[in-house]
Motif scaffolding. Structure first.
Motif, mmCIF file in Angstrom:
data_model
loop_
_atom_site.group_PDB
_atom_site.id
_atom_site.type_symbol
_atom_site.label_atom_id
_atom_site.label_comp_id
_atom_site.label_asym_id
_atom_site.label_seq_id
_atom_site.Cartn_x
_atom_site.Cartn_y
_atom_site.Cartn_z
ATOM 1 N N VAL A 275 0.196 14.467 2.598
ATOM 2 C CA VAL A 275 -1.292 14.294 2.370
ATOM 3 C C VAL A 275 -2.013 14.810 3.629
ATOM 4 N N TYR A 276 -3.081 16.079 2.979
ATOM 5 C CA TYR A 276 -3.513 17.060 3.865
ATOM 6 C C TYR A 276 -5.147 17.011 3.722
ATOM 7 N N ASN A 277 -5.836 17.079 4.639
ATOM 8 C CA ASN A 277 -7.386 17.216 4.653
ATOM 9 C C ASN A 277 -7.966 16.188 3.846
ATOM 10 N N CYS A 278 -7.666 14.839 3.875
ATOM 11 C CA CYS A 278 -8.448 13.965 3.061
ATOM 12 C C CYS A 278 -9.364 13.115 4.104
ATOM 13 N N SER A 279 -10.101 12.381 3.414
ATOM 14 C CA SER A 279 -11.187 11.604 3.971
ATOM 15 C C SER A 279 -10.762 10.321 3.100
ATOM 16 N N ILE A 280 -10.188 9.262 4.082
ATOM 17 C CA ILE A 280 -9.507 8.119 3.818
ATOM 18 C C ILE A 280 -10.601 6.919 4.442
ATOM 19 N N ARG A 281 -11.145 5.988 4.001
ATOM 20 C CA ARG A 281 -11.877 5.048 4.510
ATOM 21 C C ARG A 281 -12.046 3.734 3.702
ATOM 22 N N ASN A 282 -12.317 2.764 4.477
ATOM 23 C CA ASN A 282 -12.786 1.424 3.998
ATOM 24 C C ASN A 282 -11.825 0.991 3.178
ATOM 25 N N ASN A 283 -10.447 1.019 3.643
ATOM 26 C CA ASN A 283 -9.519 0.418 2.739
ATOM 27 C C ASN A 283 -8.818 -1.041 3.389
ATOM 28 N N GLY A 284 -8.407 -1.829 2.500
ATOM 29 C CA GLY A 284 -8.119 -3.303 2.846
ATOM 30 C C GLY A 284 -6.605 -3.468 3.400
ATOM 31 N N ASP A 285 -5.880 -2.327 3.607
ATOM 32 C CA ASP A 285 -4.562 -2.054 4.138
ATOM 33 C C ASP A 285 -4.344 -0.946 4.742
ATOM 34 N N ASP A 286 -3.212 -0.378 4.983
ATOM 35 C CA ASP A 286 -3.094 0.566 5.825
ATOM 36 C C ASP A 286 -3.835 1.881 5.078
ATOM 37 N N GLY A 287 -4.431 2.904 5.832
ATOM 38 C CA GLY A 287 -5.153 3.921 5.406
ATOM 39 C C GLY A 287 -3.985 5.034 4.699
ATOM 40 N N LEU A 288 -3.079 5.013 5.399
ATOM 41 C CA LEU A 288 -1.898 6.159 5.229
ATOM 42 C C LEU A 288 -0.629 5.626 5.594
ATOM 43 N N ALA A 289 0.522 5.252 4.662
ATOM 44 C CA ALA A 289 1.682 4.688 4.984
ATOM 45 C C ALA A 289 2.778 5.398 4.531
ATOM 46 N N MET A 290 4.001 5.312 5.322
ATOM 47 C CA MET A 290 5.162 5.511 4.539
ATOM 48 C C MET A 290 6.024 4.171 4.608
#
Length: 963
Positions: free
Chosen positions: A392-407
């Motif tokens: 995941v590169y150069n992304c805007s991740i916001r206002n999520n109800g669990d992890d923004g980015l997860a593995m």
């Protein structure tokens, strides 16, 4: 033998030379850079609440101590603007040019949790330019316990803010003032967190050779505005042919999951501001995009796909007790696939990459980049169940109800471990549960140059082993480099636990943090429980910690929070640790402040740090807007005023150029446009022609401009399949209001009425194919021209053989007629056995059924599906069994076809330069004695000269001059 070897070698070499490189290879992801930017580089500029000019009763609302019941705690920098009444506003002065706006807002829920609608007004330089519709339908998830409720159960209300985005009717320039103002709509109290403005790029044109979902071939699959079947069929054709699929500008409703199958196909829309996909089903399993799902098509067949350039929304507003299964993208995207330049809102998850269907398949080499992943009920992105070498590169991740980015290396169904995934140069904000970035296991992962800010009830980065899978047992090294965390952490999450800005617990091992900077954490900046091993922090700065002044007693006795909570001597802080601005020990029971070590002074002494007691620092923001994208030319029409574009003519023609239409003709609509001033090249002058207020046909590819007073002819891009009876068409130029300063909108439309004659030989149409015989239904007929409730209706169908070989005689060509998809209400034809020759038709009529060979009509709208039921070996050699259904809609009562008396004549558009055929044209195409007046373009007027403008007319076949 030599000849066969030569052919094989040629094919091998040809395949090698012509094979397409992975679409993921098209983007170069930079490596970790301690001197590089941190966060995603996006084209927009943010204008925050604290920088606004307020008026009309607007107030700035703040949460000084991060109290979780304060709405402001969920806002950027814990402040937002409240607009309590009519006339209250927030205003900003522009730093750059812009014509696109994203608005982050809050508004109240309703007692039933279903939300309500409202609006705010947009002013530019104190002049109102438009009203923006808002809704709280998606907002508000309540936590009385760990899991959310859709309506208020006396829990804390999360998801208090949502977003909407829109293109301005009038562009902004540097130093212009944009105002967001409440009109008091519905008496609601609104709130504004911030706006973001940007220059909206031009639409992306249809690639050469691309299949378009709006091509005439796919019109038969569109039901209302539901394009799901059209999308599926168009993708099949693109996969079999040009490997390009285009989704033009417009809004496309999709009634269910879009299952994607293909290899090396490039799917593109016209851009994130123009092409909108809307999944309309709000229920579990109701929507989203699935790759290679083996339960609905060829298992694992989603290889090296490129998907880009559209906006995706849904009607989902619930996690459905954690069982929604409603991801924007889910399942498997293999072979170096790329998903980029996508903007998505309101799904269970943005991306959940894993396979839970049939045999386990894995996504490898997937790249997600340049995306806006927003306002989801759970994770933004989760690389799950064996996903490896993904980015995941150069992304805007916001206002999520669990992890923004997860593995998460989930081993459901025996999946292998995952490795070598990357999260790089992303901006993660406003996560309201779990964490901004979460790692639950695997090996070789890299997380670098990310910016995380304003977590609510969540950590910034967390690592733990609470979920199923191999966890960290195979971990040799996971690295975090050059990450910045701002205002992250909480002392009271949805489970009433506390989370530090960086939170590590469980059997986590072999993780290195390098060059980490933590700013203004309301809680502990770093917390490491007993259990983790091989944890190393290099070059660490903590500038602001425990700023909420809150205490905690989770898993221990009550104490004040600190810069670091350390319970583990398997952790190393090396190459420098700086600490500043930590709230004092309010409880007074911490001997090792600013660390908390359960008063283990020996452990505290093992940590070497510099405490800066007198220091000032600036909290870094996310990257500024990309200067290559912001501040440029907003609108080629800038500076052009007092222009008047008008639609001068409207015409219809079948494939032969004939304007006398009959049933089944494929009709092109043509219009003549003219403007009193030059329109520069680059301006797309769109024309839309709507038939009977239902179907619309457009052209948006005219961008060569207009010369003053020189007409041009514009034709629609797709054809209308003529239906018998009278029709009304309305043509509109600039239907998207791009030319907002047009001085006269009244002459932008033109209306015509015409008739289409019934054709006794119209059997529908098909697309020829090769390789065998292919049976398709092309038309459904009824035995009655008008149908009333209670009438008994007998159905017939035309079946064509689209293939290049004859369908053999002697086999039963069975066709079922299914009403409203109810298999309990069917009739059928099963007595046709003559076969169907290549490119010929057979007519079959229902001769039986569960209640006889007729359907008893009931009032309302009904679908009738004709299905060639070639099962049990009947026509088993047909080359395509996926196109054996054809559906029409009947609206009962169905009136007999009506024709228009005195229909209009098509306009003579001439040669596109203003030259028409004049009187000769009128004499040949009007009724000589119908009593109406016609101008020289064939436009019909009244039966008297009253109200006619000066000019030359034809009346009863004679020339008339009105002075």
């Amino acid at each position: 033998m030599k000849k066969k070897f030569f052919i094989a070698l040629t094919l091998l070499l040809t395949g090698t030379l012509m094979s397409h490189a992975s679409y993921a290879d098209d983007i170069n992801v930079p490596s970790a850079d301690a001197n590089g930017r941190v966060g995603a580089l996006m084209p927009y500029t943010r204008y925050d609440s604290e920088t606004a000019k307020l008026g009309g009763g607007a107030t700035l609302v703040k949460s000084a101590n991060w109290k979780r019941t304060d709405i402001a705690t969920q806002a950027s920098k814990q402040s937002y603007i409240e607009l309590p009444s009519n006339g209250s506003y927030a205003e900003w002065t522009m730093k750059t040019n812009a014509n696109g706006v994203t608005l982050r807002f809050t508004m109240p829920d309703t007692p039933d949790g279903m939300g309500q609608n409202g609006s705010l007004d947009i002013y530019i330089n104190e002049k109102k330019v438009q009203t923006v519709d808002l809704t709280s339908y998606y907002m508000w998830q309540y936590f009385a316990s760990g899991n959310p409720s859709d309506k208020n159960d006396n829990g804390v209300g999360c998801f208090a803010f949502d977003e909407t985005h829109f293109i301005l009717n009038k562009p902004l320039h540097v130093n212009d003032r944009i105002r967001i103002q409440s009109s008091g709509a519905k008496g609601l109290k609104y709130g504004v967190d911030f706006i973001e403005t940007e220059v909206v790029p031009q639409e992306i044109d249809r690639p050469a050779g691309a299949v378009s979902v709006t091509d005439t071939k796919y019109k038969q699959y569109i039901k209302g505005n539901d394009y799901l079947k059209a999308f599926e069929e168009a993708l099949k054709d693109a996969d079999a042919g040009s490997k390009k699929l285009y989704i033009p500008a417009g809004t496309y409703e999709l009634s269910g999951i879009w299952y994607i199958y293909g290899s090396d196909v490039k799917i593109t829309g016209a851009g994130i501001w123009y092409t909108n996909l809307k999944f309309t089903n709000p229920n579990p399993f109701g929507g989203g995009i699935s790759g290679g799902n083996g339960s609905h098509g060829p298992d694992d067949y989603c290889n090296n796909m490129d998907i880009s350039n559209f906006y995706i929304n849904s009607n989902l507003r619930s996690r459905w007790d954690q069982k929604a299964v409603y991801k924007c993208f889910m399942d498997v995207f293999k072979g170096g696939s790329a998903i980029h330049d996508i903007w998505e809102d309101h799904f269970e998850c943005g991306f959940w990459i894993a396979d839970y269907n049939g045999k386990i398949d894995y996504s490898s080499g997937l790249k997600i980049y340049n995306c806006r992943i927003r306002n989801n009920f759970a994770d933004g992105v989760n690389f799950c169940q064996g996903t490896s070498d993904a980015t995941v590169y150069n992304c805007s991740i916001r206002n999520n109800g669990d992890d923004g980015l997860a593995m998460w290396n989930h081993d459901n169904q025996g999946a292998h471990d995952e490795s070598n995934n990357t999260f790089a140069y992303n901006t993660i904000e406003f996560i309201w549960r779990a964490g901004g970035i979460a790692i639950y296991g695997g090996n070789g992962h890299k997380v670098y140059n990310n910016y995380l800010a304003d977590m609510f009830m969540s950590a910034g980065i967390h690592l733990n082993d609470i979920f199923d899978g191999p966890k960290f047992k195979n971990t040799q090294n996971i690295s975090f480099d050059n990450n910045i965390l701002v205002r992250c952490g909480t002392n009271d999450d949805s489970w009433h636990e506390d989370l530090a800005a960086i939170d590590i617990k469980g059997d986590v091992r072999n993780v290195t943090f390098n060059n980490t900077k933590i700013y203004d954490s309301p809680f502990d900046a770093i917390r490491i429980f007993k259990g983790p091993t091989g944890i190393v922090f290099k070059k660490t700065e903590i500038l602001g910690a425990s700023l909420a002044g809150q205490t905690t007693k989770y898993s221990t006795w009550e104490h004040s929070t600190a810069a670091i909570r350390l319970e583990n001597d398997n952790v190393k802080f090396i190459d420098g640790l700086k600490i500043a601005n930590v709230s004092p020990d309010k409880v007074g029971n911490n001997k090792t402040w600013p660390l908390w070590t359960d008063n283990n002074e020996a452990l505290a002494k093992s940590v070497s740090y510099d405490y800066l007691s007198d220091v000032s620092y600036n909290v870094p923001e996310a990257p500024e807007a990309d200067k290559n994208q912001g501040g440029g030319v907003v609108d080629p029409m800038d500076g052009i005023t007092n222009y008047d574009i008008s639609l001068k003519g409207l015409r219809w023609e079948n494939a032969s150029g004939d304007t006398n239409l009959k049933e089944g003709d494929q009709v092109i609509f043509r219009t003549s446009l003219v403007c009193n001033k030059d329109i520069p090249a680059g301006v797309k002058i769109g024309v839309k022609v709507t038939v009977d207020g239902k179907e619309s046909y457009v052209t948006d590819d005219n961008k060569n401009g207009l010369k003053a007073n020189q007409p041009i002819i514009v034709s629609t891009n797709s054809t209308w399949s003529a239906q018998p009876g009278g029709h009304t068409i309305v043509a509109e130029v600039d239907y998207r209001n791009r030319l907002s300063d047009d001085t006269n909108k009244a002459n932008n439309t033109r209306t015509k009425r015409f008739n289409v004659q019934e054709s006794s030989d119209n059997k529908g149409s098909f697309t020829p194919v090769t390789g065998g015989y292919d049976l398709v239904v092309t038309k459904i007929l009824t035995n009655k021209k008008s149908i009333k409730p209670g009438d008994r209706v007998n159905f017939s169908a035309y079946v064509a053989n689209a293939g290049d070989k004859d369908a053999p005689a002697g086999q039963q060509l069975g066709v079922e007629f299914i009403i409203d998809n109810n298999t309990n209400v069917i009739t059928w034809s099963d007595n046709y056995t003559q076969g169907v020759k290549s490119h010929q038709f057979a007519k079959v009529t229902a001769n039986g059924g569960q209640q006889g060979n007729e359907w008893v009509a009931t009032p309302g709208k009904h679908t009738v599906t004709a299905w060639i039921d070639n099962y049990n070996g009947r026509y088993a050699d047909e080359i395509n069994h996926d196109n054996n259904k054809f559906t029409i809609e009947l609206n009962i009562p169905l009136e007999e076809i009506k024709f228009i008396n005195n229909p209009d004549q098509p306009d003579d558009l001439g040669d596109g330069k203003g030259n028409t055929n004049g009187i000769e044209h009128v004499n040949t195409e009007v009724k000589a004695n119908d009593g109406y007046y016609y101008d020289l373009q064939g436009n019909r007027y009244g039966t008297t000269t009253d109200g006619l403008r000066r000019g030359v007319y034809i009346h009863n076949g004679k020339k008339v001059i009105v002075k």
